[in-house]
Design an enzyme around this catalytic site. Structure first.
Site, PDB file in Angstrom:
ATOM      1  N   ASP A  30       0.810  -1.219   0.000  1.00  0.00           N
ATOM      2  CA  ASP A  30       0.000   0.000   0.000  1.00  0.00           C
ATOM      3  C   ASP A  30       0.841   1.265   0.000  1.00  0.00           C
ATOM      4  O   ASP A  30       0.618   2.160  -0.815  1.00  0.00           O
ATOM      5  CB  ASP A  30      -0.959   0.001   1.201  1.00  0.00           C
ATOM      6  CG  ASP A  30      -2.050  -1.038   1.017  1.00  0.00           C
ATOM      7  OD1 ASP A  30      -2.811  -0.920   0.049  1.00  0.00           O
ATOM      8  OD2 ASP A  30      -2.120  -1.983   1.831  1.00  0.00           O
ATOM      9  N   SER A  42      -3.816  -8.630   9.242  1.00  0.00           N
ATOM     10  CA  SER A  42      -3.237  -7.295   9.208  1.00  0.00           C
ATOM     11  C   SER A  42      -2.462  -7.131  10.515  1.00  0.00           C
ATOM     12  O   SER A  42      -3.022  -7.283  11.603  1.00  0.00           O
ATOM     13  CB  SER A  42      -4.361  -6.264   9.100  1.00  0.00           C
ATOM     14  OG  SER A  42      -3.873  -5.012   9.505  1.00  0.00           O
ATOM     15  N   ASP A  69      -5.407   4.895  12.951  1.00  0.00           N
ATOM     16  CA  ASP A  69      -4.109   5.516  12.683  1.00  0.00           C
ATOM     17  C   ASP A  69      -4.214   6.794  11.859  1.00  0.00           C
ATOM     18  O   ASP A  69      -3.488   7.752  12.083  1.00  0.00           O
ATOM     19  CB  ASP A  69      -3.167   4.507  12.015  1.00  0.00           C
ATOM     20  CG  ASP A  69      -2.677   3.459  13.009  1.00  0.00           C
ATOM     21  OD1 ASP A  69      -2.669   3.759  14.223  1.00  0.00           O
ATOM     22  OD2 ASP A  69      -2.315   2.350  12.582  1.00  0.00           O
ATOM     23  N   ARG A  95       2.375   6.375  16.600  1.00  0.00           N
ATOM     24  CA  ARG A  95       1.910   7.297  15.565  1.00  0.00           C
ATOM     25  C   ARG A  95       2.313   8.750  15.807  1.00  0.00           C
ATOM     26  O   ARG A  95       2.748   9.423  14.873  1.00  0.00           O
ATOM     27  CB  ARG A  95       0.396   7.147  15.348  1.00  0.00           C
ATOM     28  CG  ARG A  95      -0.014   5.732  14.885  1.00  0.00           C
ATOM     29  CD  ARG A  95       0.782   5.287  13.668  1.00  0.00           C
ATOM     30  NE  ARG A  95       0.459   3.944  13.192  1.00  0.00           N
ATOM     31  CZ  ARG A  95       1.237   2.882  13.357  1.00  0.00           C
ATOM     32  NH1 ARG A  95       2.377   2.990  14.032  1.00  0.00           N
ATOM     33  NH2 ARG A  95       0.911   1.704  12.873  1.00  0.00           N
TER      34      ARG A  95
HETATM   35  N1  ARG Z   1      -6.305  -1.299  17.229  1.00  0.00           N
HETATM   36  C1  ARG Z   1      -4.988  -0.853  17.523  1.00  0.00           C
HETATM   37  C2  ARG Z   1      -4.911   0.640  17.563  1.00  0.00           C
HETATM   38  O1  ARG Z   1      -5.757   1.264  16.993  1.00  0.00           O
HETATM   39  C3  ARG Z   1      -3.942  -1.451  16.611  1.00  0.00           C
HETATM   40  C4  ARG Z   1      -4.150  -1.266  15.135  1.00  0.00           C
HETATM   41  C5  ARG Z   1      -2.943  -1.768  14.418  1.00  0.00           C
HETATM   42  N2  ARG Z   1      -3.142  -2.143  13.046  1.00  0.00           N
HETATM   43  C6  ARG Z   1      -3.144  -3.387  12.539  1.00  0.00           C
HETATM   44  N3  ARG Z   1      -3.183  -3.506  11.280  1.00  0.00           N
HETATM   45  N4  ARG Z   1      -3.094  -4.449  13.270  1.00  0.00           N
HETATM   46  O2  ARG Z   1      -4.037   1.216  18.160  1.00  0.00           O
END
Ligand code: ARG
Length: 400
Positions: free
Chosen positions: A16, A177, A126, A97
């Site tokens: 991506d 993911s 994110d 982030r």
């Molecule tokens: N749900 C968690 C957060 O929002 C982790 C998201 C991480 N992404 C993934 N593709 N697993 O902080």
């Protein structure tokens, strides 16, 4: 579309973010794409990532090792805050982030870019964290999120990339993911989307299955200085080493797996699996040391602060006035949170079995049931009379 001339793109090396490079240039008329990959301890081969960005059309490809800052400036604050979103998730992804956003903005300023870009879709947390953090750090920089707008399926994305020499994933791509850094892993999608289904063992990398963990408990000692973990088994450790080693030790005992249904910022519920061995142990140990060194009212009041802190970090408000104000409160409370905590690791559990501190408020001759007892038992009667007075009055009144 005239979006921007020069863009700094948050780059991971995946399909991506790679496709974002030609997409920005060819669909959105961007002249120059500079990529920035952050080394957060995710264990990827970052030299290969750096080269892939150039092959995909980046004019410049940067890699920043930010592991130390990640632990010192982001994770340690979260430990001091005992931060667990919805009481469970130690925020490994959420904490990374704002740091990535910070280096994106710094890079954009340094290279005179007018926008930053990221590969987040429109459904996750994110994008919220990146967009708000960038706006907070430099409101004049534009934010481009091609994957939020391009509307391509996975197959279409891969096909688009192939047109520009971006290889499709060699191994059959994982149905999951995954996000990973020093603080842990997050796994979503595939069979995990059914909240009634037990996660298959294959998804875990940092934590052992209980049937394969040692049959003997292991004791470790964690030393804290003003709420920050500084030693492991009596030895001073650098921030990154401490987290890495504790991940291995606790993960070996199967500690730090979390399976939860989580409320995302964008309103939906998602099923998340986490492994976060070090953070899991550190927060429990830290909280325990606080019970020894903080007064009762500070301990209780801080619980509410912790809840709010966890929510705002999760919700993308790292760089916000409320976060800064909570930090000031938390820092003040940590002045005396120094000492050490003994933890017994066994079969997925981290049992706190001992704690000690120079600043301990535990008073043996007040607490003891033995002969050395100095507590004034007689004073209790008057105390209880006055403490219970409102209840006594209420009871008498309601019997009339
Ligand atoms: N749900 C968690 C957060 O929002 C982790 C998201 C991480 N992404 C993934 N593709 N697993 O902080």
């Amino acid at each position: 579309m005239g979006h921007a001339k020069k863009v700094v793109l948050a780059y991971s090396g995946g399909v991506d973010t790679s496709v974002c490079i030609p997409y920005l240039k060819h669909e959105w008329g961007v002249e120059e794409v500079i990529t920035l990959a952050a080394d957060l301890g995710q264990g990827d081969e970052l030299e290969a990532v750096r080269e892939k960005a150039l092959k995909s059309g980046a004019s410049e490809s940067l890699v920043a090792d930010v592991k130390l800052s990640f632990v010192k400036d982001y994770a340690f604050g979260a430990i001091q805050a005992n931060a667990l979103y919805e009481n469970r998730y130690p925020l490994g992804t959420s904490l990374a982030r704002p740091l990535i956003a910070k280096i994106l903005v710094e890079t954009a300023e340094k290279y005179g870019a007018d926008a930053i870009a990221h590969g987040c879709t429109g459904k996750g947390n994110d994008q919220v964290r990146f967009d708000i953090a960038v706006a907070a750090l430099n409101p004049n920089i534009k934010i481009l999120a091609p994957a939020r707008e391009w509307g391509m399926s996975r197959e279409q994305t891969i096909a688009y990339g192939e047109k520009f020499g971006i290889p499709s994933p060699v191994k059959k791509s994982s149905p999951y993911s995954i996000d990973r850094n020093l603080l842990g892993r997050s796994i979503e999608a595939g069979v995990l989307e059914d909240p009634a289904t037990e996660p298959p063992e294959e998804i875990y990398l940092m934590t052992k299955e209980i049937s394969h963990t040692p049959d003997e408990p292991e004791y470790i000692e964690i030393g804290f200085t003003r709420g920050i973990p500084t030693t492991l088994n009596g030895e001073p450790k650098s921030p990154v080493d401490l987290i890495e080693q504790l991940n291995l030790v606790a993960g070996n005992h199967g500690i730090g797996r979390i399976d939860m249904i989580e409320n995302r910022v964008v309103g939906i519920k998602s099923r998340e699996i986490y492994e976060a061995p070090a953070m899991f142990v550190l927060i429990q140990a830290h909280r325990d040391l606080e019970s020894l060194t903080l007064t009762s009212d500070v301990t209780h009041y801080k619980r509410g602060i912790e809840e709010t802190y966890s929510q705002i970090v999760y919700n993308g408000l790292w760089y916000s006035p409320l976060k800064a104000a909570l930090d000031a409160f938390i820092q003040k409370t940590q002045e005396r949170v120094s000492g050490s905590v003994r933890v017994k690791l066994f079969k997925g559990n981290a049992f706190i079995v001992g704690r000690s501190s120079e600043n301990s408020l535990y008073t043996p001759d007040l607490a003891t049931y033995g002969a050395e007892d100095k507590f004034n038992h007689k004073a209790a009667e008057g105390f209880i009379y006055i403490w219970g007075l409102p209840t006594r009055i209420w009871s008498q009144q309601s019997r009339k």
